[in-house]
Design a protein around this motif. Sequence first.
Motif, mmCIF file in Angstrom:
data_model
loop_
_atom_site.group_PDB
_atom_site.id
_atom_site.type_symbol
_atom_site.label_atom_id
_atom_site.label_comp_id
_atom_site.label_asym_id
_atom_site.label_seq_id
_atom_site.Cartn_x
_atom_site.Cartn_y
_atom_site.Cartn_z
ATOM 1 N N LEU A 23 0.619 -1.184 0.017
ATOM 2 C CA LEU A 23 0.016 0.014 -0.057
ATOM 3 C C LEU A 23 1.030 1.300 -0.081
ATOM 4 C CD1 LEU A 23 -2.939 -0.888 2.269
ATOM 5 C CD2 LEU A 23 -2.647 -1.263 0.026
ATOM 6 N N SER A 24 0.393 2.522 -0.586
ATOM 7 C CA SER A 24 1.060 3.517 -0.355
ATOM 8 C C SER A 24 1.127 4.149 1.000
ATOM 9 C CB SER A 24 0.337 4.555 -1.596
ATOM 10 O OG SER A 24 -0.999 4.973 -0.997
ATOM 11 N N PHE A 25 1.931 5.391 1.001
ATOM 12 C CA PHE A 25 1.900 5.802 2.402
ATOM 13 C C PHE A 25 0.685 6.371 2.620
ATOM 14 C CE2 PHE A 25 2.322 9.990 4.552
ATOM 15 C CZ PHE A 25 2.922 9.608 5.671
ATOM 16 N N TRP A 26 -0.150 7.045 1.673
ATOM 17 C CA TRP A 26 -1.247 7.811 2.428
ATOM 18 C C TRP A 26 -2.430 6.570 2.587
ATOM 19 C CZ3 TRP A 26 -1.016 12.158 4.080
ATOM 20 C CH2 TRP A 26 -0.090 13.328 3.711
ATOM 21 N N GLN A 27 -2.276 5.435 1.851
ATOM 22 C CA GLN A 27 -3.257 4.522 2.167
ATOM 23 C C GLN A 27 -3.334 3.847 3.539
ATOM 24 O OE1 GLN A 27 -2.416 2.016 -1.406
ATOM 25 N NE2 GLN A 27 -4.372 2.175 -1.971
ATOM 26 N N ILE A 28 -1.810 3.897 3.967
ATOM 27 C CA ILE A 28 -1.368 3.418 5.339
ATOM 28 C C ILE A 28 -2.106 4.445 6.288
ATOM 29 C CG2 ILE A 28 0.398 2.963 7.035
ATOM 30 C CD1 ILE A 28 1.891 1.761 4.560
ATOM 31 N N TRP A 29 -1.649 5.854 5.927
ATOM 32 C CA TRP A 29 -2.148 6.843 6.637
ATOM 33 C C TRP A 29 -3.543 6.926 6.913
ATOM 34 C CZ3 TRP A 29 0.255 11.689 8.266
ATOM 35 C CH2 TRP A 29 -0.463 12.693 8.513
ATOM 36 N N ASN A 30 -4.484 6.774 5.782
ATOM 37 C CA ASN A 30 -5.935 6.454 6.175
ATOM 38 C C ASN A 30 -6.381 5.486 7.219
ATOM 39 O OD1 ASN A 30 -6.381 8.790 4.599
ATOM 40 N ND2 ASN A 30 -6.807 7.812 2.836
ATOM 41 N N MET A 31 -5.848 4.420 6.885
ATOM 42 C CA MET A 31 -6.286 3.287 7.739
ATOM 43 C C MET A 31 -5.479 3.283 9.065
ATOM 44 S SD MET A 31 -3.601 0.438 6.226
ATOM 45 C CE MET A 31 -4.190 -1.018 7.425
ATOM 46 N N CYS A 32 -4.699 4.231 9.420
ATOM 47 C CA CYS A 32 -4.267 4.342 10.883
ATOM 48 C C CYS A 32 -4.790 5.710 11.423
ATOM 49 C CB CYS A 32 -2.634 4.110 10.870
ATOM 50 S SG CYS A 32 -1.982 2.937 10.315
ATOM 51 N N PHE A 33 -5.399 6.610 10.785
ATOM 52 C CA PHE A 33 -5.732 7.792 11.070
ATOM 53 C C PHE A 33 -6.687 7.843 12.272
ATOM 54 C CE2 PHE A 33 -8.038 11.934 11.045
ATOM 55 C CZ PHE A 33 -7.024 12.912 11.088
ATOM 56 N N GLY A 34 -7.541 6.912 12.316
ATOM 57 C CA GLY A 34 -8.731 6.437 13.453
ATOM 58 C C GLY A 34 -7.789 6.324 14.747
ATOM 59 N N PHE A 35 -6.760 6.008 14.724
ATOM 60 C CA PHE A 35 -6.134 5.832 16.150
ATOM 61 C C PHE A 35 -5.701 7.121 16.619
ATOM 62 C CE2 PHE A 35 -4.997 1.400 16.544
ATOM 63 C CZ PHE A 35 -4.870 1.300 17.939
ATOM 64 N N LEU A 36 -5.584 8.152 16.063
ATOM 65 C CA LEU A 36 -5.564 9.405 16.683
ATOM 66 C C LEU A 36 -6.766 9.815 17.568
ATOM 67 C CD1 LEU A 36 -4.622 12.626 15.043
ATOM 68 C CD2 LEU A 36 -6.442 12.890 16.438
ATOM 69 N N VAL A 90 -13.258 14.733 18.555
ATOM 70 C CA VAL A 90 -12.137 14.191 17.700
ATOM 71 C C VAL A 90 -12.266 13.051 17.531
ATOM 72 C CG1 VAL A 90 -9.710 14.238 18.015
ATOM 73 C CG2 VAL A 90 -10.766 16.253 18.463
ATOM 74 N N LEU A 91 -12.604 12.011 18.699
ATOM 75 C CA LEU A 91 -12.486 10.648 18.530
ATOM 76 C C LEU A 91 -13.764 10.243 17.491
ATOM 77 C CD1 LEU A 91 -12.487 8.099 21.339
ATOM 78 C CD2 LEU A 91 -14.375 8.149 19.654
ATOM 79 N N PHE A 92 -14.705 10.933 17.379
ATOM 80 C CA PHE A 92 -15.583 10.410 16.428
ATOM 81 C C PHE A 92 -15.194 10.960 14.774
ATOM 82 C CE2 PHE A 92 -19.289 10.825 13.656
ATOM 83 C CZ PHE A 92 -20.237 9.692 14.074
ATOM 84 N N ALA A 93 -14.677 12.094 14.907
ATOM 85 C CA ALA A 93 -14.226 12.622 13.445
ATOM 86 C C ALA A 93 -13.117 11.804 12.899
ATOM 87 C CB ALA A 93 -13.849 14.066 13.722
ATOM 88 N N ALA A 94 -12.095 11.295 13.794
ATOM 89 C CA ALA A 94 -10.985 10.759 13.292
ATOM 90 C C ALA A 94 -11.317 9.169 12.833
ATOM 91 C CB ALA A 94 -9.934 10.556 14.357
ATOM 92 N N ILE A 95 -11.966 8.478 13.751
ATOM 93 C CA ILE A 95 -12.398 7.162 13.212
ATOM 94 C C ILE A 95 -13.145 7.073 12.132
ATOM 95 C CG2 ILE A 95 -13.776 4.974 14.157
ATOM 96 C CD1 ILE A 95 -12.648 5.644 16.844
ATOM 97 N N GLY A 96 -14.107 8.397 11.899
ATOM 98 C CA GLY A 96 -15.252 8.562 10.742
ATOM 99 C C GLY A 96 -14.413 8.311 9.527
ATOM 100 N N TRP A 97 -13.134 9.243 9.645
ATOM 101 C CA TRP A 97 -12.172 9.493 8.316
ATOM 102 C C TRP A 97 -11.728 7.895 7.859
ATOM 103 C CZ3 TRP A 97 -10.670 13.368 5.581
ATOM 104 C CH2 TRP A 97 -9.480 13.179 4.665
ATOM 105 N N THR A 98 -11.342 7.089 8.973
ATOM 106 C CA THR A 98 -10.928 5.938 8.657
ATOM 107 C C THR A 98 -11.844 4.865 8.044
ATOM 108 O OG1 THR A 98 -8.781 5.679 10.139
ATOM 109 C CG2 THR A 98 -9.691 3.624 9.495
ATOM 110 N N VAL A 99 -13.328 5.170 8.633
ATOM 111 C CA VAL A 99 -14.239 4.336 8.088
ATOM 112 C C VAL A 99 -14.615 4.793 6.426
ATOM 113 C CG1 VAL A 99 -16.792 3.878 8.243
ATOM 114 C CG2 VAL A 99 -15.154 3.818 10.345
#
Length: 495
Positions: free
Chosen positions: A7-20, A190-199
């Motif tokens: 996967l690309s850097f940004w694909q990994i970024w998106n899948m991990c962003f919810g952890f923020l 913040v919790l809801f928005a970050a996890i929503g981004w990954t979803v």
Amino acid sequence: MESRPRLSFWQIWNMCFGFLGIQFGFALQNANVSRIFQTLGADMEQVPGLWIAAPLTGLLVQPVVGYFSDRTWTRLGRRRPYFLAGAILATLALFVMPNSPALWIAAGTLWILDASINISMEPFRAFVGDQLPPSQRASGYAMQSFFIGVGAIVASLLPWLLAKAGVANTAGPGEVPDTVRYAFYFGGVVLFAAIGWTVLRTREYPPEVLASFDDTPATDPIAANAAARVPTAVASAWLLAGLALTALIAHRGWDRMLYVLAGMAAAYGVLLFVSRVLRPGSMVPAIIGDLRTMPRTMRRLAIVQFFSWFALFAMWIYTTAAVAGTHFGSSDPTSAAYNEGANWVGVLFAAYNGFAALAAIAIPWMVRALGLRLTHLVNLWLGAAGLLSFLLVRDPQWLLLSMVGVGFAWASILSLPYAMLSDSVPATKMGVYMGIFNFFIVIPQLVAASLLGFLLKSLFGGQPLWALVLGGASLALAGLCVLAVPRLAAQEARA
């Protein structure tokens, strides 16, 4: 059969962003819950017992969520439905927690908050194993550590920043200060928005595609089902050990928190009996069977995790009381000095998470230079030095230097054990094995909550500073145990 595509850097970024978002919730909890409990009238000796909610919910929730997420497929995917459900519940709990009118409501809300965060968090660990080839998993878990660090920096600093902005940092007896309340409200958003981004920004492989990949070992259902059929003598031994320990604690008049240890042994014995009578392949026998057939790498890592998380839980429970009492001279939760010290703990927690974010960038380089095992050993020993230094440092400003070591240990604990583990478990059981691995995060926390208060009272005059010293010793021991983890040629070659 084929391997997973890179996967690309940004694909990994998106899948991990919810952890923020997940860590935003955890950081607010870790830095402020002891403060909330004491504000609502809890004695210092009660605080570890009230904290039991956090690890106990993880013990119950994570393997169950892992078991079901392995078997889930919806229009939203395999893991993402759990991301979303946990985010909704955790957000609501963050709004309620600082408004608790009584101690028992705050303790109950902590159960709900921690369970909800765990519903989201457990599939995130399996998500990396699902999506990334083995060559990228260390980077994927390091990316999660980076977002954990970033989220926790802001969350831990919030009460301090709000106080600097003029928000009230003290309140009447039994009332949580506005700095804490507003921090929890912001954290929920913040919790809801970050996890929503990954979803919304990720996709998952369908089950048939996931099964076609050749980069993880196959599962052995026959062996797992056989392992679930535990001999009656083994189940009886665990149950009797728990009952005997209960009787001994009652006879000796020891600390009531030790009943948690007795209850854990007895409960495991009961589960072993239950696994014998339920249909093979149903949830409890399946989890017990997988627990008893863990790969050798996972068994050795479990010991490392035990001592690592014992230390972390000691730090989370006792740092506020230790710093407020030792460095700010107050143990009164209504005093300005205590609340100034509690806010400084938020700064310290933000600092170690900030250093963890930087360490997450350095860890892939360290792994290439030293390998997975030695990198983890070095980082754990840095954390041990950081916690042990609390015994010597008296200027609270210099405690920021102690947090450098803690930050490196934290980043490593959140990434390298999972990188070592994910190559040794079957893809079809990634979720349940990540949930079982959580046992060795939760059990040491329960042991810490049960035992630390007893040890401090019996051996250290009730001084919370010594809990941090015990935590440092535990991290040093965890580092030594890393050397017993099998050295997998494929992992070290990638290093």
